[in-house]
Motif scaffolding. Structure first.
Motif, PDB file in Angstrom:
ATOM      1  N   ASN A   1      25.759  13.828   2.936  1.00 23.64           N
ATOM      2  CA  ASN A   1      27.121  13.304   2.857  1.00 23.64           C
ATOM      3  C   ASN A   1      27.752  13.120   4.237  1.00 23.64           C
ATOM      4  OD1 ASN A   1      28.905  12.369   0.976  1.00 23.64           O
ATOM      5  ND2 ASN A   1      29.668  14.371   0.350  1.00 23.64           N
ATOM      6  N   THR A   2      27.356  13.978   5.176  1.00 23.17           N
ATOM      7  CA  THR A   2      27.952  13.970   6.516  1.00 23.17           C
ATOM      8  C   THR A   2      27.205  13.066   7.495  1.00 23.17           C
ATOM      9  OG1 THR A   2      28.610  16.272   6.130  1.00 23.17           O
ATOM     10  CG2 THR A   2      28.738  15.474   8.405  1.00 23.17           C
TER      11      THR A   2
ATOM     12  N   GLU B   1      29.969  18.283   4.737  1.00 25.82           N
ATOM     13  CA  GLU B   1      30.920  17.912   3.678  1.00 25.82           C
ATOM     14  C   GLU B   1      30.376  18.189   2.285  1.00 25.82           C
ATOM     15  OE1 GLU B   1      33.133  13.871   2.055  1.00 25.82           O
ATOM     16  OE2 GLU B   1      32.322  13.902   4.094  1.00 25.82           O
TER      17      GLU B   1
ATOM     18  N   HIS C   1      31.374  18.941  -1.866  1.00 23.83           N
ATOM     19  CA  HIS C   1      32.425  18.709  -2.858  1.00 23.83           C
ATOM     20  C   HIS C   1      32.337  19.643  -4.054  1.00 23.83           C
ATOM     21  CE1 HIS C   1      32.191  14.319  -1.267  1.00 23.83           C
ATOM     22  NE2 HIS C   1      32.941  15.071  -0.485  1.00 23.83           N
TER      23      HIS C   1
ATOM     24  N   ILE D   1      28.252  15.149  -5.734  1.00 22.12           N
ATOM     25  CA  ILE D   1      29.060  14.410  -4.769  1.00 22.12           C
ATOM     26  C   ILE D   1      30.207  13.763  -5.536  1.00 22.12           C
ATOM     27  CG2 ILE D   1      29.124  12.441  -3.179  1.00 22.12           C
ATOM     28  CD1 ILE D   1      26.159  12.879  -2.631  1.00 22.12           C
TER      29      ILE D   1
ATOM     30  N   SER E   1      34.012  11.421  -0.854  1.00 20.71           N
ATOM     31  CA  SER E   1      32.990  11.095   0.139  1.00 20.71           C
ATOM     32  C   SER E   1      33.515  10.064   1.129  1.00 20.71           C
ATOM     33  CB  SER E   1      31.729  10.558  -0.556  1.00 20.71           C
ATOM     34  OG  SER E   1      30.773  10.134   0.389  1.00 20.71           O
ATOM     35  N   HIS E   2      33.332  10.336   2.408  1.00 21.11           N
ATOM     36  CA  HIS E   2      33.852   9.476   3.472  1.00 21.11           C
ATOM     37  C   HIS E   2      33.364   8.043   3.322  1.00 21.11           C
ATOM     38  CE1 HIS E   2      35.401   8.307   7.334  1.00 21.11           C
ATOM     39  NE2 HIS E   2      34.205   8.068   7.833  1.00 21.11           N
TER      40      HIS E   2
ATOM     41  N   TYR F   1      29.701   7.739  -1.072  1.00 21.94           N
ATOM     42  CA  TYR F   1      28.358   8.000  -1.587  1.00 21.94           C
ATOM     43  C   TYR F   1      28.412   8.598  -2.995  1.00 21.94           C
ATOM     44  CZ  TYR F   1      26.684   7.402   3.227  1.00 21.94           C
ATOM     45  OH  TYR F   1      26.397   6.900   4.473  1.00 21.94           O
TER      46      TYR F   1
END
Length: 379
Positions: free
Chosen positions: A106-107, A162, A164, A169, A174-175, A178
């Motif tokens: 995620n990051t 990151e 959740h 996810i 998600s930035h 995703y």
């Protein structure tokens, strides 16, 4: 989780466990009062677990402050860095995936390989086991933060990853938006897995859908596993029996799981291997006795639809638990299991997770297998 992203002139000195924010950009994180500490492992609500992750200090620093003067760079990078821990419960496969692999994806995934992974609480064994994932996320060798005596300058540094929710996810959070399906596609690429989708097998042509049965040892084991394997085979499945020895080679077992249409196993870390099933596959969780339906569903069942899989539950009855050989039927273990839950997780673990095995009602189990078989085949 705690996570900080700093951009501008950011320097790391791993051996002293410090990140220096020297000349931050306008939207960069800046520590209040000059300093903040973070344990870069995303299980913040479990205080004892977090003690197993090294603390990283983030210090606001500038050339004009003598007592806060940053060290000079010895190595300069032109890519961002992500600092995370392989401490915590990372030796457990479920925790490795939910606490590290998914949050790291995620990051770091947005950088398309142009990112430096920096690991505190460095575990050589963990790095070797998950080398396919790490290699797919970063084009550079992983840096052991704790042993690193260089002062490294980066244009951007993330401390923390990151997360959740358990094994999931949230695309809204998600930035890059995703999804868990995106993550599973990433895994399929990282491990060069062949099957993207599970398609119904034609019964009339003699095809047999493949089913992998996870066989535990010591606790939550199937005492009649041979009969269970035989029942699934009699229904029409090609059964792959997988004990603990089968899952040690992660890359190989990922291929085995991906070649199957169905996964069956008692609640436990091994079910995490469902991430390797092809889309539209089926995951069946055998829930041990003890009012464990909600805890088991919240860990594995809730996330299955987001994976693009189908979910089936088989809840063990009082007749199917070996606890009946230990406790009388008028004991709270049978009359009021929730009262055991209320005594705290240690008691729940001792009795319902670590303290029982499961003896399947083979006729009942065969019926569930027949239903799944009908769902994954066509005439």
């Amino acid at each position: 989780m705690n996570i900080c992203a700093m951009e501008g002139d950011v320097r790391t000195h791993g051996k002293v466990g410090t990140v220096y924010v020297v000349s931050p950009s306008d939207d960069s994180y800046r520590p209040e009062n000059g300093t903040v500490t973070i344990r870069p492992y995303p299980r913040k609500w479990e205080k004892l677990t977090m003690q197993l992750a090294r603390e990283v200090t983030i210090r606001s620093s500038g050339p004009g402050a003598a007592d806060m003067a940053p060290p000079r760079c010895t190595v300069t990078h032109d890519v961002p860095a992500v600092v995370f821990s392989t401490g915590g419960y990372s030796s457990n496969f479920f925790h490795a995936v939910t606490d590290i692999v998914i949050p790291l994806y995620n990051t770091a995934r947005e950088y398309d390989g142009r990112v430096q992974l920096v690991v505190t609480d460095y575990s050589r064994k963990w790095i070797a086991k998950y080398r396919h994932v790490l290699g797919a996320l970063s084009a550079y060798p992983v840096i052991d933060f704790d042993a690193d005596d260089d002062v490294r300058c980066f244009p951007k540094v993330h401390v923390g990853i990151e997360s959740h929710k358990e094994l999931g996810i949230n695309p809204v959070l998600s930035h890059k938006g995703y999804t868990l399906m995106d993550f599973r596609d990433f895994l399929r690429s990282a491990y060069s897995l062949k099957r993207a989708w599970s398609t119904p097998v034609n019964r009339t042509s003699g095809g047999r859908p493949r089913l992998v049965m996870l066989l535990r040892r010591h606790s939550r084991a199937l005492t009649n596993e041979a009969e269970a394997v035989a029942a699934a085979a009699e229904v029409g499945f090609e059964v792959v029996a997988a004990g603990p020895e089968a899952v040690r080679d992660m890359a190989h077992f990922a291929e085995v799981v991906n070649s199957c249409d169905v996964m069956v196993g008692v609640h436990g870390a091994g079910l995490t291997n469902m991430v390797f099933l092809p889309h539209n596959g089926t995951a069946m969780q055998i829930i041990p006795w003890g009012e464990m339906k909600w805890p088991c569903w919240s860990i594995f069942g809730e996330t299955v639809p987001d994976m693009g899989l189908r979910y089936v539950e088989y809840e063990a009855t009082a007749e199917e638990t070996t606890l009946k050989d230990v406790y009388p039927r008028d004991h709270p273990v049978f009359t009021n299991p929730v009262s055991i839950h209320k005594q705290g997780f240690d008691q729940l673990w001792k009795i319902f997770l670590d303290g029982q095995n499961v003896t399947l009602d083979i006729n009942r189990f065969r019926g569930v297998m027949q239903q799944i078989y009908q769902d994954v085949t066509v005439t």
